[in-house]
Design an enzyme around this catalytic site. Structure first.
Site, PDB file in Angstrom:
ATOM      1  N   ASP A  32      -4.684 -23.348 -21.519  1.00  0.00           N
ATOM      2  CA  ASP A  32      -5.669 -22.497 -21.124  1.00  0.00           C
ATOM      3  C   ASP A  32      -7.001 -22.907 -21.724  1.00  0.00           C
ATOM      4  OD1 ASP A  32      -5.378 -19.204 -20.163  1.00  0.00           O
ATOM      5  OD2 ASP A  32      -7.192 -19.727 -21.168  1.00  0.00           O
ATOM      6  N   SER A  84     -10.550 -14.968 -11.871  1.00  0.00           N
ATOM      7  CA  SER A  84      -9.814 -13.903 -10.995  1.00  0.00           C
ATOM      8  C   SER A  84     -10.688 -12.658 -10.643  1.00  0.00           C
ATOM      9  CB  SER A  84      -8.818 -13.523 -11.913  1.00  0.00           C
ATOM     10  OG  SER A  84      -9.284 -12.809 -13.245  1.00  0.00           O
ATOM     11  N   THR A 133      -2.420 -14.571  -4.507  1.00  0.00           N
ATOM     12  CA  THR A 133      -3.167 -13.165  -4.216  1.00  0.00           C
ATOM     13  C   THR A 133      -2.750 -12.720  -2.751  1.00  0.00           C
ATOM     14  OG1 THR A 133      -5.133 -11.492  -4.338  1.00  0.00           O
ATOM     15  CG2 THR A 133      -5.445 -14.131  -4.301  1.00  0.00           C
ATOM     16  N   ASP A 134      -2.794 -11.322  -2.663  1.00  0.00           N
ATOM     17  CA  ASP A 134      -2.668 -10.970  -1.329  1.00  0.00           C
ATOM     18  C   ASP A 134      -4.218 -11.034  -0.741  1.00  0.00           C
ATOM     19  OD1 ASP A 134      -3.851  -8.983  -2.755  1.00  0.00           O
ATOM     20  OD2 ASP A 134      -2.800  -7.141  -2.240  1.00  0.00           O
ATOM     21  N   GLU A 135      -5.060 -11.259  -1.704  1.00  0.00           N
ATOM     22  CA  GLU A 135      -6.569 -10.918  -1.011  1.00  0.00           C
ATOM     23  C   GLU A 135      -6.798 -12.396  -0.130  1.00  0.00           C
ATOM     24  OE1 GLU A 135      -9.395  -9.939  -3.839  1.00  0.00           O
ATOM     25  OE2 GLU A 135      -7.905  -9.222  -5.103  1.00  0.00           O
ATOM     26  N   TYR A 159     -14.090 -15.283  -4.346  1.00  0.00           N
ATOM     27  CA  TYR A 159     -12.578 -15.309  -5.277  1.00  0.00           C
ATOM     28  C   TYR A 159     -11.602 -15.688  -4.027  1.00  0.00           C
ATOM     29  CZ  TYR A 159      -8.305 -13.789  -7.126  1.00  0.00           C
ATOM     30  OH  TYR A 159      -7.046 -13.504  -7.560  1.00  0.00           O
ATOM     31  N   SER A 162     -11.490 -18.833  -2.623  1.00  0.00           N
ATOM     32  CA  SER A 162     -11.254 -20.271  -3.485  1.00  0.00           C
ATOM     33  C   SER A 162      -9.574 -20.159  -3.758  1.00  0.00           C
ATOM     34  CB  SER A 162     -11.955 -20.100  -4.833  1.00  0.00           C
ATOM     35  OG  SER A 162     -11.401 -19.090  -5.419  1.00  0.00           O
ATOM     36  N   LYS A 163      -8.958 -18.879  -3.778  1.00  0.00           N
ATOM     37  CA  LYS A 163      -7.434 -18.866  -3.745  1.00  0.00           C
ATOM     38  C   LYS A 163      -6.781 -19.290  -2.585  1.00  0.00           C
ATOM     39  CE  LYS A 163      -5.396 -17.687  -6.895  1.00  0.00           C
ATOM     40  NZ  LYS A 163      -4.811 -18.148  -7.897  1.00  0.00           N
ATOM     41  N   ASN A 189      -2.345  -6.186  -9.985  1.00  0.00           N
ATOM     42  CA  ASN A 189      -1.398  -5.889 -11.118  1.00  0.00           C
ATOM     43  C   ASN A 189      -2.282  -4.763 -12.093  1.00  0.00           C
ATOM     44  OD1 ASN A 189       0.301  -8.876 -11.978  1.00  0.00           O
ATOM     45  ND2 ASN A 189      -0.150  -8.263 -10.036  1.00  0.00           N
ATOM     46  N   ARG A 291     -19.496  -2.472  -3.550  1.00  0.00           N
ATOM     47  CA  ARG A 291     -19.300  -4.007  -3.594  1.00  0.00           C
ATOM     48  C   ARG A 291     -19.709  -4.529  -2.355  1.00  0.00           C
ATOM     49  NH1 ARG A 291     -13.480  -5.906  -5.230  1.00  0.00           N
ATOM     50  NH2 ARG A 291     -14.079  -5.417  -7.197  1.00  0.00           N
TER      51      ARG A 291
HETATM   52  P1  NAD Z   1      -7.242 -13.574 -15.896  1.00  0.00           P
HETATM   53  O1  NAD Z   1      -8.656 -13.677 -15.436  1.00  0.00           O
HETATM   54  O2  NAD Z   1      -6.970 -12.500 -16.850  1.00  0.00           O
HETATM   55  O3  NAD Z   1      -6.748 -14.962 -16.742  1.00  0.00           O
HETATM   56  C1  NAD Z   1      -6.819 -16.126 -16.172  1.00  0.00           C
HETATM   57  C2  NAD Z   1      -6.620 -16.883 -17.450  1.00  0.00           C
HETATM   58  O4  NAD Z   1      -7.049 -18.477 -16.808  1.00  0.00           O
HETATM   59  C3  NAD Z   1      -7.627 -16.869 -18.746  1.00  0.00           C
HETATM   60  O5  NAD Z   1      -6.669 -16.992 -19.678  1.00  0.00           O
HETATM   61  C4  NAD Z   1      -8.738 -18.107 -18.422  1.00  0.00           C
HETATM   62  O6  NAD Z   1      -8.963 -18.430 -19.988  1.00  0.00           O
HETATM   63  C5  NAD Z   1      -7.524 -19.284 -17.690  1.00  0.00           C
HETATM   64  N1  NAD Z   1      -8.400 -20.316 -17.184  1.00  0.00           N
HETATM   65  C6  NAD Z   1      -9.486 -19.907 -16.537  1.00  0.00           C
HETATM   66  N2  NAD Z   1     -10.033 -21.219 -15.962  1.00  0.00           N
HETATM   67  C7  NAD Z   1      -9.260 -22.049 -16.516  1.00  0.00           C
HETATM   68  C8  NAD Z   1      -9.206 -23.394 -16.487  1.00  0.00           C
HETATM   69  N3  NAD Z   1     -10.229 -23.933 -15.690  1.00  0.00           N
HETATM   70  N4  NAD Z   1      -8.378 -24.044 -16.988  1.00  0.00           N
HETATM   71  C9  NAD Z   1      -7.395 -23.756 -17.930  1.00  0.00           C
HETATM   72  N5  NAD Z   1      -7.374 -22.223 -17.867  1.00  0.00           N
HETATM   73  C10 NAD Z   1      -8.349 -21.603 -17.290  1.00  0.00           C
HETATM   74  O7  NAD Z   1      -6.546 -13.599 -14.470  1.00  0.00           O
HETATM   75  P2  NAD Z   1      -5.053 -12.872 -14.314  1.00  0.00           P
HETATM   76  O8  NAD Z   1      -5.153 -11.360 -13.780  1.00  0.00           O
HETATM   77  O9  NAD Z   1      -4.196 -12.856 -15.377  1.00  0.00           O
HETATM   78  O10 NAD Z   1      -4.624 -13.516 -13.048  1.00  0.00           O
HETATM   79  C11 NAD Z   1      -3.672 -14.855 -13.180  1.00  0.00           C
HETATM   80  C12 NAD Z   1      -3.416 -15.469 -11.868  1.00  0.00           C
HETATM   81  O11 NAD Z   1      -2.904 -14.308 -10.733  1.00  0.00           O
HETATM   82  C13 NAD Z   1      -4.643 -15.915 -10.945  1.00  0.00           C
HETATM   83  O12 NAD Z   1      -4.251 -16.690 -10.275  1.00  0.00           O
HETATM   84  C14 NAD Z   1      -4.766 -14.824 -10.040  1.00  0.00           C
HETATM   85  O13 NAD Z   1      -5.512 -15.220  -8.979  1.00  0.00           O
HETATM   86  C15 NAD Z   1      -3.361 -14.316  -9.774  1.00  0.00           C
HETATM   87  N6  NAD Z   1      -3.401 -12.882  -9.296  1.00  0.00           N
HETATM   88  C16 NAD Z   1      -3.970 -11.826 -10.098  1.00  0.00           C
HETATM   89  C17 NAD Z   1      -3.571 -10.479  -9.687  1.00  0.00           C
HETATM   90  C18 NAD Z   1      -4.480  -9.371 -10.511  1.00  0.00           C
HETATM   91  O14 NAD Z   1      -4.292  -8.363 -10.135  1.00  0.00           O
HETATM   92  N7  NAD Z   1      -4.753  -9.640 -11.642  1.00  0.00           N
HETATM   93  C19 NAD Z   1      -2.983 -10.406  -8.473  1.00  0.00           C
HETATM   94  C20 NAD Z   1      -2.559 -11.531  -7.929  1.00  0.00           C
HETATM   95  C21 NAD Z   1      -2.572 -12.668  -8.144  1.00  0.00           C
HETATM   96  P1  TYD Z   2     -10.731  -4.593  -9.270  1.00  0.00           P
HETATM   97  O1  TYD Z   2      -9.573  -4.082 -10.524  1.00  0.00           O
HETATM   98  O2  TYD Z   2     -11.955  -5.440  -9.477  1.00  0.00           O
HETATM   99  O3  TYD Z   2      -9.724  -5.720  -8.315  1.00  0.00           O
HETATM  100  P2  TYD Z   2      -9.725  -6.267  -6.771  1.00  0.00           P
HETATM  101  O4  TYD Z   2     -10.984  -6.290  -6.389  1.00  0.00           O
HETATM  102  O5  TYD Z   2      -9.201  -7.766  -6.892  1.00  0.00           O
HETATM  103  O6  TYD Z   2      -9.076  -5.697  -5.740  1.00  0.00           O
HETATM  104  O7  TYD Z   2     -10.858  -3.468  -8.019  1.00  0.00           O
HETATM  105  C1  TYD Z   2      -9.867  -2.716  -7.715  1.00  0.00           C
HETATM  106  C2  TYD Z   2     -10.637  -1.733  -6.582  1.00  0.00           C
HETATM  107  O8  TYD Z   2     -11.524  -0.802  -7.265  1.00  0.00           O
HETATM  108  C3  TYD Z   2     -11.340  -2.457  -5.753  1.00  0.00           C
HETATM  109  O9  TYD Z   2     -11.231  -1.945  -4.260  1.00  0.00           O
HETATM  110  C4  TYD Z   2     -12.859  -2.107  -6.063  1.00  0.00           C
HETATM  111  C5  TYD Z   2     -12.654  -1.026  -6.938  1.00  0.00           C
HETATM  112  N1  TYD Z   2     -13.558  -0.923  -8.232  1.00  0.00           N
HETATM  113  C6  TYD Z   2     -14.306   0.380  -8.478  1.00  0.00           C
HETATM  114  O10 TYD Z   2     -14.423   1.145  -7.288  1.00  0.00           O
HETATM  115  N2  TYD Z   2     -15.071   0.294  -9.535  1.00  0.00           N
HETATM  116  C7  TYD Z   2     -15.215  -0.666 -10.673  1.00  0.00           C
HETATM  117  O11 TYD Z   2     -15.923  -0.412 -11.404  1.00  0.00           O
HETATM  118  C8  TYD Z   2     -14.396  -1.645 -10.117  1.00  0.00           C
HETATM  119  C9  TYD Z   2     -14.278  -2.914 -11.066  1.00  0.00           C
HETATM  120  C10 TYD Z   2     -13.541  -1.774  -9.025  1.00  0.00           C
END
Ligand code: NAD
Ligand code: TYD
Length: 352
Positions: A32, A84, A133-135, A159, A162-163, A189, A291
């Site tokens: 990381d 992310s 991600t589903d995005e 974002y 790039s995914k 999540n 947004r």
């Molecule tokens: P996060 O942003 O909390 O964590 C990302 C981690 O990656 C951090 O610890 C960061 O330090 C590390 N990182 C960033 N750039 C790096 C690099 N170049 N080399 C090594 N480490 C690096 O993200 P998350 O929410 O835990 O998401 C994890 C994965 O799951 C991501 O790939 C994201 O696209 C995917 N995902 C997230 C969600 C969500 O709701 N959070 C949903 C679906 C998929």
């Molecule tokens: P977020 O948690 O940033 O996840 P994602 O954009 O990956 O879905 O946002 C979840 C939803 O909430 C999204 O529709 C944007 C909205 N949102 C707000 O309304 N207010 C906020 O301050 C943030 C961060 C997100």
């Protein structure tokens, strides 16, 4: 045997590492970069545990990857490392290109070189699981069917674009070189260790601090929410039994408009940590500018992973959300540490 987890100090990655080592003695090497989103405090309970080897480094560093593969001969790789946050990708997309695209490419190259040198048995057992991600599928209309794995890719933010690019590279490395890959595309999540720039933890902490709960636009955008440990279980299941080269959509069967999510949070907080004036935290809900390019709806059709691998989420949104609020209430020090310094600068800029 040893697995490589990238991004294992982030939200989902750290939950995955904790969950993995609670169920298995197989060593985890955790690579990381420790960006603003990476936090070793998430892994504090593993201090002194020889099964967890932490390496600070970048998945875009080919030489580092080569040395780690040579040293540990990973039997599997799970790639969580990413930038992310959609809003940060709008403010500055460069880091998303570096990590999500170029970094994933470097990881694939290192995995391919390693895999090519394995004997037949090891080759057959090796897997690279890419967490996505589903995005990548874009935005759904209200009446459209949820995203199945066959849905066209139509990413709308830097974002998600790039995914999407990383998913395509993963697919191509299987198709072209035969690399045994798996991809999971998961919905939003929530749960412990979630960095409070995202909707749910941001609103929990703002509520408790007496600050506004910022709702973008009219708050009617829909997301499908999954408790983070359910995502971890799904990833383990796909790693164990997923069909090579396949993608699996992972979701909570739980679509909710943002406003309902925040109102639900306020209800739980009203019970667990009532305001001094006994009024509801819902009074703090504040509508703010939308947004740019805000996707209006994500929804996951998770039938394939259920049919093929028998996975379904264990938590409902109600049980998961309550656990999440309880976790934040019980981890004041973690909260204090992550909400200092650079975090404040981001919040000040984003919600100015
Ligand atoms: P996060 O942003 O909390 O964590 C990302 C981690 O990656 C951090 O610890 C960061 O330090 C590390 N990182 C960033 N750039 C790096 C690099 N170049 N080399 C090594 N480490 C690096 O993200 P998350 O929410 O835990 O998401 C994890 C994965 O799951 C991501 O790939 C994201 O696209 C995917 N995902 C997230 C969600 C969500 O709701 N959070 C949903 C679906 C998929
Ligand atoms: P977020 O948690 O940033 O996840 P994602 O954009 O990956 O879905 O946002 C979840 C939803 O909430 C999204 O529709 C944007 C909205 N949102 C707000 O309304 N207010 C906020 O301050 C943030 C961060 C997100």
């Amino acid at each position: 045997m040893t697995i490589l987890v990238t991004g294992g100090a982030g939200f989902i990655g750290s939950n995955f590492v904790l969950d993995w080592l609670a169920q298995s003695d197989e060593t985890v090497v955790n690579l990381d970069k420790l960006t603003y989103a990476g936090n070793l405090q998430n892994l504090a309970s593993l201090e002194g545990d020889a099964r967890h080897v932490f390496v600070q480094g970048d998945i875009g560093d080919g030489a580092l990857l080569k040395s780690l593969f040579a040293r540990y001969r990973f039997r599997s790789v799970i790639n969580f490392a990413a930038e992310s946050h959609v809003d940060r990708s709008i403010a500055g997309p460069g880091a998303f290109i570096h990590t999500n695209i170029v970094g994933s490419f470097q990881l694939l190259e290192a995995a391919r070189a390693h895999w090519g040198g394995l004997d037949a048995l090891e080759k057959g057992a090796f897997r690279l699981l890419h967490v996505s991600t589903d995005e990548v599928y874009g935005s759904l209309g209200r009446e459209e069917a949820p995203f199945a794995e066959t849905h066209r890719y139509e990413p709308n933010s830097p974002y998600s674009a790039s995914k999407a690019a990383s998913d395509h590279l993963v697919r191509a490395y299987h198709h072209t070189y035969g690399l045994p890959v798996l991809t999971t595309n998961c919905s939003n999540n929530y749960g412990p260790y979630h960095f409070p720039e995202k909707l749910i933890p941001l609103c929990i902490l703002n509520a408790l601090a007496g600050k506004p709960l910022p709702i973008y636009g009219d708050g009617q955008q829909i997301r499908d929410w999954l408790y983070v440990t359910d995502h971890c279980t799904a990833i383990r299941r796909v790693l164990d039994a997923g069909r090579i080269g396949e993608t699996y959509n992972v979701g909570g069967w739980n679509e909710k408009p943002n406003l309902d999510v925040v109102r639900g949070l306020c209800d739980i907080l009203d019970q667990l940590a009532p305001r001094a004036d006994r009024n509801s935290y819902a009074e703090q809900i504040t509508f703010v500018a939308d947004r740019p390019g805000h996707d209006s709806r994500y929804a996951i059709d998770a039938h394939k992973i259920e049919r093929e691998l028998g996975w379904r989420p264990a938590e409902t949104f109600e049980t998961g959300l309550r656990k999440t609020v309880q976790w934040y209430l019980g981890h004041e020090e973690w909260v204090r540490n992550v909400t200092s310094g650079a975090y404040r600068d981001w919040i000040a800029k984003q919600y100015a």
